[in-house]
Write a protein that holds these residues in place. Structure first.
Motif, PDB file in Angstrom:
ATOM      1  N   SER A 103       0.842  -1.195   0.000  1.00 59.96           N
ATOM      2  CA  SER A 103       0.000   0.000   0.000  1.00 59.96           C
ATOM      3  C   SER A 103       0.886   1.257   0.000  1.00 59.96           C
ATOM      4  O   SER A 103       2.095   1.164  -0.248  1.00 59.96           O
ATOM      5  CB  SER A 103      -0.977  -0.021   1.170  1.00 59.96           C
ATOM      6  OG  SER A 103      -1.935   1.012   1.006  1.00 59.96           O
ATOM      7  N   SER A 152       6.509   4.402   0.045  1.00 61.35           N
ATOM      8  CA  SER A 152       6.364   5.672  -0.679  1.00 61.35           C
ATOM      9  C   SER A 152       7.536   5.913  -1.628  1.00 61.35           C
ATOM     10  O   SER A 152       8.630   5.373  -1.431  1.00 61.35           O
ATOM     11  CB  SER A 152       6.309   6.824   0.333  1.00 61.35           C
ATOM     12  OG  SER A 152       7.501   6.869   1.089  1.00 61.35           O
ATOM     13  N   TRP A 153       7.290   6.718  -2.651  1.00 58.63           N
ATOM     14  CA  TRP A 153       8.322   7.245  -3.560  1.00 58.63           C
ATOM     15  C   TRP A 153       9.290   6.142  -4.011  1.00 58.63           C
ATOM     16  O   TRP A 153      10.509   6.254  -3.861  1.00 58.63           O
ATOM     17  CB  TRP A 153       9.100   8.375  -2.894  1.00 58.63           C
ATOM     18  CG  TRP A 153       8.312   9.589  -2.523  1.00 58.63           C
ATOM     19  CD1 TRP A 153       6.958   9.683  -2.334  1.00 58.63           C
ATOM     20  CD2 TRP A 153       8.822  10.902  -2.279  1.00 58.63           C
ATOM     21  NE1 TRP A 153       6.601  10.964  -1.996  1.00 58.63           N
ATOM     22  CE2 TRP A 153       7.729  11.737  -1.961  1.00 58.63           C
ATOM     23  CE3 TRP A 153      10.105  11.462  -2.288  1.00 58.63           C
ATOM     24  CZ2 TRP A 153       7.876  13.093  -1.657  1.00 58.63           C
ATOM     25  CZ3 TRP A 153      10.247  12.815  -1.988  1.00 58.63           C
ATOM     26  CH2 TRP A 153       9.155  13.615  -1.677  1.00 58.63           C
TER      27      TRP A 153
HETATM   28  N1  LIG Z   1       5.669   3.403  -7.351  1.00 55.94           N
HETATM   29  C1  LIG Z   1       5.520   4.001  -6.174  1.00 55.94           C
HETATM   30  O1  LIG Z   1       6.097   5.062  -5.906  1.00 55.94           O
HETATM   31  C2  LIG Z   1       4.646   3.362  -5.117  1.00 55.94           C
HETATM   32  C3  LIG Z   1       4.461   4.057  -3.904  1.00 55.94           C
HETATM   33  C4  LIG Z   1       3.661   3.485  -2.922  1.00 55.94           C
HETATM   34  C5  LIG Z   1       3.069   2.254  -3.143  1.00 55.94           C
HETATM   35  N2  LIG Z   1       3.267   1.614  -4.336  1.00 55.94           N
HETATM   36  C6  LIG Z   1       2.592   0.326  -4.525  1.00 55.94           C
HETATM   37  O2  LIG Z   1       3.578  -0.653  -4.813  1.00 55.94           O
HETATM   38  C7  LIG Z   1       3.022  -1.658  -5.666  1.00 55.94           C
HETATM   39  C8  LIG Z   1       3.944  -1.885  -6.855  1.00 55.94           C
HETATM   40  O3  LIG Z   1       4.065  -0.655  -7.562  1.00 55.94           O
HETATM   41  P1  LIG Z   1       5.016  -0.482  -8.830  1.00 55.94           P
HETATM   42  O4  LIG Z   1       5.552   0.887  -8.742  1.00 55.94           O
HETATM   43  O5  LIG Z   1       5.900  -1.663  -9.016  1.00 55.94           O
HETATM   44  O6  LIG Z   1       3.898  -0.450  -9.985  1.00 55.94           O
HETATM   45  P2  LIG Z   1       3.970  -0.845 -11.510  1.00 55.94           P
HETATM   46  O7  LIG Z   1       5.382  -0.779 -12.010  1.00 55.94           O
HETATM   47  O8  LIG Z   1       2.919  -0.037 -12.187  1.00 55.94           O
HETATM   48  O9  LIG Z   1       3.553  -2.383 -11.488  1.00 55.94           O
HETATM   49  C9  LIG Z   1       2.233  -2.804 -11.316  1.00 55.94           C
HETATM   50  C10 LIG Z   1       2.008  -3.984 -12.237  1.00 55.94           C
HETATM   51  O10 LIG Z   1       0.647  -4.411 -12.062  1.00 55.94           O
HETATM   52  C11 LIG Z   1       0.114  -4.635 -13.359  1.00 55.94           C
HETATM   53  N3  LIG Z   1      -1.334  -4.545 -13.358  1.00 55.94           N
HETATM   54  C12 LIG Z   1      -2.124  -3.445 -13.571  1.00 55.94           C
HETATM   55  N4  LIG Z   1      -3.414  -3.808 -13.578  1.00 55.94           N
HETATM   56  C13 LIG Z   1      -3.446  -5.143 -13.366  1.00 55.94           C
HETATM   57  C14 LIG Z   1      -4.498  -6.103 -13.298  1.00 55.94           C
HETATM   58  N5  LIG Z   1      -5.776  -5.746 -13.467  1.00 55.94           N
HETATM   59  N6  LIG Z   1      -4.185  -7.397 -13.069  1.00 55.94           N
HETATM   60  C15 LIG Z   1      -2.889  -7.770 -12.919  1.00 55.94           C
HETATM   61  N7  LIG Z   1      -1.851  -6.925 -13.011  1.00 55.94           N
HETATM   62  C16 LIG Z   1      -2.127  -5.624 -13.235  1.00 55.94           C
HETATM   63  C17 LIG Z   1       0.744  -3.539 -14.188  1.00 55.94           C
HETATM   64  O11 LIG Z   1       0.585  -3.757 -15.561  1.00 55.94           O
HETATM   65  P3  LIG Z   1       0.445  -2.443 -16.533  1.00 55.94           P
HETATM   66  O12 LIG Z   1       1.788  -1.794 -16.490  1.00 55.94           O
HETATM   67  O13 LIG Z   1       0.070  -3.036 -17.845  1.00 55.94           O
HETATM   68  O14 LIG Z   1      -0.628  -1.595 -15.932  1.00 55.94           O
HETATM   69  C18 LIG Z   1       2.195  -3.629 -13.721  1.00 55.94           C
HETATM   70  O15 LIG Z   1       2.900  -4.642 -14.400  1.00 55.94           O
HETATM   71  C19 LIG Z   1       1.634  -1.171  -6.022  1.00 55.94           C
HETATM   72  O16 LIG Z   1       0.705  -1.807  -5.177  1.00 55.94           O
HETATM   73  C20 LIG Z   1       1.654   0.310  -5.694  1.00 55.94           C
HETATM   74  O17 LIG Z   1       0.370   0.798  -5.364  1.00 55.94           O
HETATM   75  C21 LIG Z   1       4.030   2.137  -5.309  1.00 55.94           C
END
Ligand SMILES: NC(=O)c1ccc[n+]([C@@H]2O[C@H](COP(=O)([O-])OP(=O)(O)OC[C@H]3O[C@@H](n4cnc5c(N)ncnc54)[C@H](OP(=O)(O)O)[C@@H]3O)[C@@H](O)[C@H]2O)c1
Length: 307
Positions: A103, A152-153
């Motif tokens: 989250s 975060s971030w």
């Molecule tokens: N990045 C940040 O700064 C951040 C901060 C706080 C929390 N988080 C949390 O950390 C986690 C990982 O984030 P991340 O940055 O690695 O995100 P990410 O690179 O966008 O990876 C998320 C993956 O989930 C896939 N996805 C999207 N919709 C889906 C669905 N319906 N069914 C199955 N897979 C699906 C995406 O595919 P597509 O690319 O095709 O959409 C992508 O491969 C998430 O829960 C995010 O909320 C991230």
């Protein structure tokens, strides 16, 4: 242990799979090709996958992470982040499997003016944070054995993230300014355009590799519940960008601090969303390294990947 990773092609999911692989049987899943196909909004597919592989744990990294995209399309945000998580939580509960849900700091409104602990009341100010909070609620209500890890971030030398955008933009500007002038682009004497970065939002950067290792450290732990995990320390986006540029030795690039109002986006973002790792502190287990150390590793990995 047999572990399903959702969002395994994403920035964090990829690293979670690599960190798990030496010790566990990992089943990487994603909507993208290259993994076992699992769209978390498809209830039948979710139940079929869980009953076919019968995992002992699911590390749930899939999400709609485009914060402005969530604001523009709230239905899609709730479908993926809330209903998708709900599907997984129901399926996990049906076989008494553990779920770890990633989250965000965006569940908080940013008004506290001090680091948020796991005991603070969330109050999201945008659709992304609200839909992720709904995902937290599903996991809490439905799965006895759950971990919620707020972070975060997040940054890494791959995927879509702020640190990579900054370092690539800086490199492109230096390259453009130092390439020999041509008839079509007479750049002689052209100065390098500085980067403009928001200086009035404060948070904690988190190296995706460190977060992946933290998630893996939870495997098999009986200490279920909510955790905050980021790198240690906090900064503004401007300080984060300046440190990246300095660490990469690109000091010919200026980094100009600007106000949030000067960088308008569809989403209101929390002004101060530092996450205190209070639970880990109380357990005497908070070993997160400073974000500046993680930036050094990021720059080194980025440099290696370019070669
Ligand atoms: N990045 C940040 O700064 C951040 C901060 C706080 C929390 N988080 C949390 O950390 C986690 C990982 O984030 P991340 O940055 O690695 O995100 P990410 O690179 O966008 O990876 C998320 C993956 O989930 C896939 N996805 C999207 N919709 C889906 C669905 N319906 N069914 C199955 N897979 C699906 C995406 O595919 P597509 O690319 O095709 O959409 C992508 O491969 C998430 O829960 C995010 O909320 C991230």
């Amino acid at each position: 242990m047999r572990i399903i990773v959702t969002g395994a092609c994403g920035m964090l999911g990829r690293l979670v799979c690599s960190a798990l692989e030496p010790k566990h049987h990992v089943i990487p899943t994603d909507v993208l090709e290259g993994c076992e196909r699992l769209d978390i909004i498809d209830t039948t597919q979710v139940f079929d996958t869980i009953s076919r592989f019968r995992p002992e744990m699911v590390i749930h990294c899939a999400a709609m992470t485009d914060v402005d995209g969530c604001e523009r399309d709230p239905d899609r945000a709730y479908l993926v982040n809330a209903v998708g998580t709900w599907n997984l939580a129901c399926a996990c509960a049906s076989i008494d499997c553990t779920i770890a849900y990633v989250s965000t700091d965006y569940v908080f409104d940013g008004e506290k003016g001090a680091p948020y602990t796991e005991f603070d009341q969330p109050n999201p100010i945008g659709v992304y944070g609200a839909s992720k909070l709904a995902g937290e609620a599903a996991v809490k209500e439905l799965c006895r054995k759950h971990y919620i890890v707020r972070t975060s971030w997040v940054f890494a030398p791959h995927g879509k993230n702020f640190a990579l955008t900054i370092i690539n933009a800086a490199e492109n500007r230096i390259r453009a300014a130092t390439s020999p002038p041509t008839h079509l682009s007479p750049k002689e004497g052209k100065s390098i355009e500085p980067l403009r970065v928001v200086a009035d939002q404060i948070g904690s950067p988190t190296y995706a590799k460190d977060l992946a290792e933290f998630l893996v450290s939870l495997v098999g732990s009986p200490l279920y519940g909510t955790y905050h995990y980021t790198n240690a320390g906090s900064c503004s986006w401007h300080e984060f960008a300046s440190t990246i540029i300095e660490t990469a030795g690109m000091t010919q690039i200026g980094v100009v601090p600007i106000k949030s109002e000067e960088w308008p986006t569809p989403t209101r973002r929390p002004k101060y969303s530092v996450l205190r790792h209070y639970r880990l502190e109380l357990l005497g287990r908070d070993s997160a390294r400073p974000w500046q150390d993680a930036v050094r590793e990021f720059v080194s990995e980025w440099t290696t990947a370019k070669r």
